[in-house]
Design an enzyme around this catalytic site. Structure first.
Site, PDB file in Angstrom:
ATOM      1  N   ARG A 181      -3.980 -46.845 -58.511  1.00 29.92           N
ATOM      2  CA  ARG A 181      -5.224 -46.122 -58.788  1.00 29.92           C
ATOM      3  C   ARG A 181      -6.128 -46.825 -59.796  1.00 29.92           C
ATOM      4  O   ARG A 181      -7.341 -46.953 -59.590  1.00 29.92           O
ATOM      5  CB  ARG A 181      -4.930 -44.700 -59.318  1.00 29.92           C
ATOM      6  CG  ARG A 181      -4.643 -43.695 -58.243  1.00 29.92           C
ATOM      7  CD  ARG A 181      -3.703 -42.637 -58.770  1.00 29.92           C
ATOM      8  NE  ARG A 181      -2.410 -43.243 -58.965  1.00 29.92           N
ATOM      9  CZ  ARG A 181      -1.452 -43.288 -58.035  1.00 29.92           C
ATOM     10  NH1 ARG A 181      -1.638 -42.693 -56.900  1.00 29.92           N
ATOM     11  NH2 ARG A 181      -0.304 -43.910 -58.256  1.00 29.92           N
ATOM     12  N   THR A 182      -5.546 -47.248 -60.915  1.00 27.66           N
ATOM     13  CA  THR A 182      -6.392 -47.781 -61.989  1.00 27.66           C
ATOM     14  C   THR A 182      -7.123 -49.034 -61.513  1.00 27.66           C
ATOM     15  O   THR A 182      -8.339 -49.154 -61.651  1.00 27.66           O
ATOM     16  CB  THR A 182      -5.545 -48.067 -63.249  1.00 27.66           C
ATOM     17  OG1 THR A 182      -4.852 -46.871 -63.592  1.00 27.66           O
ATOM     18  CG2 THR A 182      -6.412 -48.492 -64.408  1.00 27.66           C
TER      19      THR A 182
ATOM     20  N   LYS B 104       2.773 -71.536 -63.940  1.00 26.48           N
ATOM     21  CA  LYS B 104       3.015 -72.872 -64.512  1.00 26.48           C
ATOM     22  C   LYS B 104       3.249 -72.773 -66.015  1.00 26.48           C
ATOM     23  O   LYS B 104       3.184 -73.771 -66.730  1.00 26.48           O
ATOM     24  CB  LYS B 104       1.801 -73.774 -64.254  1.00 26.48           C
ATOM     25  CG  LYS B 104       1.467 -73.974 -62.802  1.00 26.48           C
ATOM     26  CD  LYS B 104       0.191 -74.814 -62.704  1.00 26.48           C
ATOM     27  CE  LYS B 104      -0.284 -74.940 -61.265  1.00 26.48           C
ATOM     28  NZ  LYS B 104      -1.634 -75.517 -61.197  1.00 26.48           N
TER      29      LYS B 104
ATOM     30  N   ARG C 174      -4.362 -54.638 -67.968  1.00 23.92           N
ATOM     31  CA  ARG C 174      -3.167 -53.777 -68.124  1.00 23.92           C
ATOM     32  C   ARG C 174      -2.010 -54.673 -68.508  1.00 23.92           C
ATOM     33  O   ARG C 174      -1.830 -55.746 -67.920  1.00 23.92           O
ATOM     34  CB  ARG C 174      -2.871 -53.042 -66.819  1.00 23.92           C
ATOM     35  CG  ARG C 174      -1.502 -52.388 -66.816  1.00 23.92           C
ATOM     36  CD  ARG C 174      -1.296 -51.484 -65.630  1.00 23.92           C
ATOM     37  NE  ARG C 174      -2.040 -50.251 -65.761  1.00 23.92           N
ATOM     38  CZ  ARG C 174      -1.847 -49.176 -64.983  1.00 23.92           C
ATOM     39  NH1 ARG C 174      -0.956 -49.216 -64.020  1.00 23.92           N
ATOM     40  NH2 ARG C 174      -2.544 -48.079 -65.161  1.00 23.92           N
TER      41      ARG C 174
ATOM     42  N   HIS D 291      -3.690 -45.314 -72.845  1.00 18.57           N
ATOM     43  CA  HIS D 291      -4.331 -45.421 -71.527  1.00 18.57           C
ATOM     44  C   HIS D 291      -5.660 -44.658 -71.648  1.00 18.57           C
ATOM     45  O   HIS D 291      -5.822 -43.571 -71.089  1.00 18.57           O
ATOM     46  CB  HIS D 291      -3.425 -44.802 -70.461  1.00 18.57           C
ATOM     47  CG  HIS D 291      -3.756 -45.209 -69.055  1.00 18.57           C
ATOM     48  ND1 HIS D 291      -4.963 -45.783 -68.697  1.00 18.57           N
ATOM     49  CD2 HIS D 291      -3.045 -45.094 -67.897  1.00 18.57           C
ATOM     50  CE1 HIS D 291      -4.963 -46.012 -67.399  1.00 18.57           C
ATOM     51  NE2 HIS D 291      -3.816 -45.619 -66.893  1.00 18.57           N
TER      52      HIS D 291
HETATM   53  C1  NCD Z   1      -0.115 -43.863 -65.171  1.00 18.83           C
HETATM   54  C2  NCD Z   1       0.080 -45.155 -65.919  1.00 18.83           C
HETATM   55  O1  NCD Z   1       0.012 -46.241 -65.372  1.00 18.83           O
HETATM   56  O2  NCD Z   1       0.308 -45.021 -67.104  1.00 18.83           O
HETATM   57  N1  NCD Z   1      -0.787 -43.953 -63.974  1.00 18.83           N
HETATM   58  C3  NCD Z   1      -2.126 -44.151 -63.925  1.00 18.83           C
HETATM   59  O3  NCD Z   1      -2.668 -45.063 -64.492  1.00 18.83           O
HETATM   60  N2  NCD Z   1      -2.865 -43.277 -63.215  1.00 18.83           N
HETATM   61  C4  NCD Z   1       1.081 -43.016 -65.116  1.00 18.83           C
HETATM   62  C5  NCD Z   1       2.435 -43.593 -64.830  1.00 18.83           C
HETATM   63  O4  NCD Z   1       2.634 -44.772 -64.588  1.00 18.83           O
HETATM   64  O5  NCD Z   1       3.364 -42.789 -64.823  1.00 18.83           O
END
Ligand code: NCD
Length: 289
Positions: free
Chosen positions: A50-51, A77, A98, A125
């Site tokens: 999703r993100t 590498k 991320r 997050h």
């Molecule tokens: C979450 C995350 O990545 O922290 N998901 C998200 O970004 N919508 C929740 C999770 O991984 O449980």
């Protein structure tokens, strides 16, 4: 706001501006928000559906361009994360990162372009917190006081602490319940956040928002004693004990904690959260760029 590394980077004016644009996009009036000729880079050192996709879709919808760090990058590498970030910052106008470790601030130091934290270890997050707050407001804005119960892995979830940081800004508006079943270490705080010794099921009829999370097993390796595996599973029958206007939220992905038959219940808004992710990230990208 230059970077968005944690919720504290969001001033009240930023949030209102982002939500305003999100609302325009949500209601089909977002045509004037354009970031033509801007490039967003996504660097995901940890899995995402999703993100990553909603950031990319948001950028395309704003008329911008997207580049993505390939899995077959020079990291294979032996190139460091720092050099990778420094390199990508030469090409992109904004970096969405991320990372499984709590190192976002040090990574951002290698970028002269804005960096958006798209999930950092079990720490933060911030963009999910924005989506969650937007969703709570969407459904519960008429209520003076909103009771929210968190369930699941309240220690290793990163969406819960980020959302909590936003909710703490309005202590009169929110009443937060953690049950001892899932968060024995959470301390009571100023009548806003408290633990309730009764079980999740006993609290269900009281809540306006049930916020569920999955067990973050991949993070348990470090300090396994601190993770929580709730055996609570939300079934169709249990939803009947909830208030008629309560909502069920989950940042997704889910595992077994929400029975798929609950998806049909009108209280289940987790796929609306998914949809809101697109609009809120459009608002954020436009606001930042
Ligand atoms: C979450 C995350 O990545 O922290 N998901 C998200 O970004 N919508 C929740 C999770 O991984 O449980």
């Amino acid at each position: 706001m230059h970077h968005l590394l944690n919720v504290d980077d969001l001033k009240p004016n930023d949030i209102e501006a982002i939500f305003n644009i999100a609302h325009y996009c949500h209601t089909g009036h977002g045509e004037s928000f354009r970031v033509k000729n801007k490039i967003m880079a996504t660097l995901f050192f940890e899995p995402s559906t999703r993100t990553k996709l909603s950031f990319q879709a948001a950028m395309y919808k704003l008329g911008g361009q997207v580049i993505d760090l390939p899995t077959e990058s020079s990291q294979k590498k032996g190139e460091s994360d720092a050099d990778t970030v420094k390199t990508v910052a030469q090409y992109a106008d904004v970096l969405v990162i991320r990372h499984p470790a709590e190192i976002m601030e040090s990574l951002a130091a290698y970028s002269d372009k804005p960096v958006i934290n798209a999930g950092e270890g079990h720490l933060e997050h911030p963009t999910q917190a924005l989506i969650d707050l937007y969703t709570i407001r969407q459904y519960q804005s008429k209520k003076e006081k909103i009771t929210i119960m968190f369930t699941g892995d309240c220690y290793y979830s990163r969406t819960i602490p980020s959302l909590l940081s936003l909710l703490r800004r309005e202590p009169d508006k929110y009443r937060i319940i953690f049950t001892n079943e899932v968060a024995p270490w959470i301390e009571k705080e100023a009548n806003m956040i408290f633990t309730d010794e009764s079980k999740i099921k006993d609290n269900l009829p009281k809540v306006d928002v049930l916020y569920m999370t999955r067990t973050q097993k991949e993070r348990w390796g470090k300090t396994p004693e601190k993770g929580t595996e709730s055996d609570f599973v939300l079934t169709k029958d249990l939803t009947y004990t909830m208030k008629a206007d309560a909502i069920i939220m989950h940042p997704l992905p889910r595992n077994e904690e929400i029975h798929p038959e609950v998806d049909q219940n009108y209280r289940a808004v987790y796929f609306q959260q998914v949809k809101n992710g697109l609009f809120v990230r459009m608002g954020l990208l436009y606001h930042l760029l």
